[in-house]
Design an enzyme around this catalytic site. Sequence first.
Site, PDB file in Angstrom:
ATOM      1  N   SER A   1       2.300  -4.935   2.757  1.00 52.79           N
ATOM      2  CA  SER A   1       3.357  -4.218   2.217  1.00 52.79           C
ATOM      3  C   SER A   1       3.280  -3.904   0.634  1.00 52.79           C
ATOM      4  CB  SER A   1       4.679  -4.737   2.566  1.00 52.79           C
ATOM      5  OG  SER A   1       5.844  -4.352   1.650  1.00 52.79           O
TER       6      SER A   1
HETATM    7  N1  LIG Z   1      13.196  -1.087  -3.290  1.00 54.39           N
HETATM    8  C1  LIG Z   1      12.565  -2.119  -2.341  1.00 54.39           C
HETATM    9  C2  LIG Z   1      12.222  -1.243  -1.443  1.00 54.39           C
HETATM   10  C3  LIG Z   1      11.330  -2.409  -0.008  1.00 54.39           C
HETATM   11  C4  LIG Z   1      10.960  -1.498   1.110  1.00 54.39           C
HETATM   12  O1  LIG Z   1      11.067  -0.149   1.415  1.00 54.39           O
HETATM   13  N2  LIG Z   1      10.549  -2.430   1.868  1.00 54.39           N
HETATM   14  C5  LIG Z   1       9.866  -1.755   3.112  1.00 54.39           C
HETATM   15  C6  LIG Z   1       8.451  -2.314   3.470  1.00 54.39           C
HETATM   16  S1  LIG Z   1       7.243  -1.839   2.338  1.00 54.39           S
HETATM   17  C7  LIG Z   1      10.641  -2.190   4.149  1.00 54.39           C
HETATM   18  O2  LIG Z   1      11.272  -3.147   4.196  1.00 54.39           O
HETATM   19  N3  LIG Z   1      11.082  -1.308   4.996  1.00 54.39           N
HETATM   20  C8  LIG Z   1      11.949  -1.653   6.326  1.00 54.39           C
HETATM   21  C9  LIG Z   1      13.465  -0.978   6.231  1.00 54.39           C
HETATM   22  O3  LIG Z   1      13.774  -0.282   5.311  1.00 54.39           O
HETATM   23  O4  LIG Z   1      14.046  -1.190   7.203  1.00 54.39           O
HETATM   24  C10 LIG Z   1      11.922  -3.025  -3.003  1.00 54.39           C
HETATM   25  O5  LIG Z   1      11.188  -2.844  -4.032  1.00 54.39           O
HETATM   26  O6  LIG Z   1      11.643  -4.142  -2.508  1.00 54.39           O
END
Ligand SMILES: N[C@@H](CCC(=O)N[C@@H](CS)C(=O)NCC(=O)O)C(=O)O
Length: 222
Positions: free
Chosen positions: A11
Amino acid sequence: MTIKLYKLDGSPQVRPPLMLADILKLEFEPVTVNLLAGEHLKPEYVEKNPNHTIPMLEDDGYIVADSHAILMYLVDKYGQDQQQLYPKDLKLRTTVNQRLFFEASTLATARQAAMVGIFKNNATGPDEEGIKKVNELYKTLEAYLSKTKFLACDHLTIADISCVATISAVDYVVPIDAKYTKLSAWFNNLKQEQWYKNGNEPGLEIFIQYLKGMIAKNSGQA
Ligand SMILES: N[C@@H](CCC(=O)N[C@@H](CS)C(=O)NCC(=O)O)C(=O)O
């Protein structure tokens, strides 16, 4: 005392906390959250982070979600003699915040726009709209770097650490045009840093291999 980092190695958003931890010599207890298996949607995870994203930090029971908030918290709490990474000076700090919010909103969205077709619509590369969006942001970053050596000021801050993780992933599908001399130089400089090699490269490699696999599959080669 244990600081847990809930993560998945590939990620892009997980890598800024890993790079910062390398700089600050912080040890995390890693907890893998397999998004593909839906582990982030399990009640015990959602209880801690209702937004069910990774990365998530758990510091002695205190939860911080969002990579940008994690960077801010870690420097303030554990930065010791590295406070310049998130300066206390109001104006400098506000510029760092602006760059972080730029990453969180605009840059991260452009990364997704450039890759969504490959992941979800059987595309073999980014579409025109995605390429256009990313190039507009390269232009913005070039403008920031025309004023200062790093994204927010003349020294490294968490804004650089946050943005370089995204840039390193997006550069694979929309390579930075050589005309963006300042952005290219900034990226090449950061790539030489040991904290970049330790914190970004292993996860980036996993991400790129995954992307390559999807492109090969979408091209009928896999
Ligand atoms: N703004 C957040 C975005 C984090 C994010 O979108 N992570 C993704 C993986 S890269 C995630 O966890 N997706 C799963 C979901 O949104 O349910 C950050 O910078 O931590």
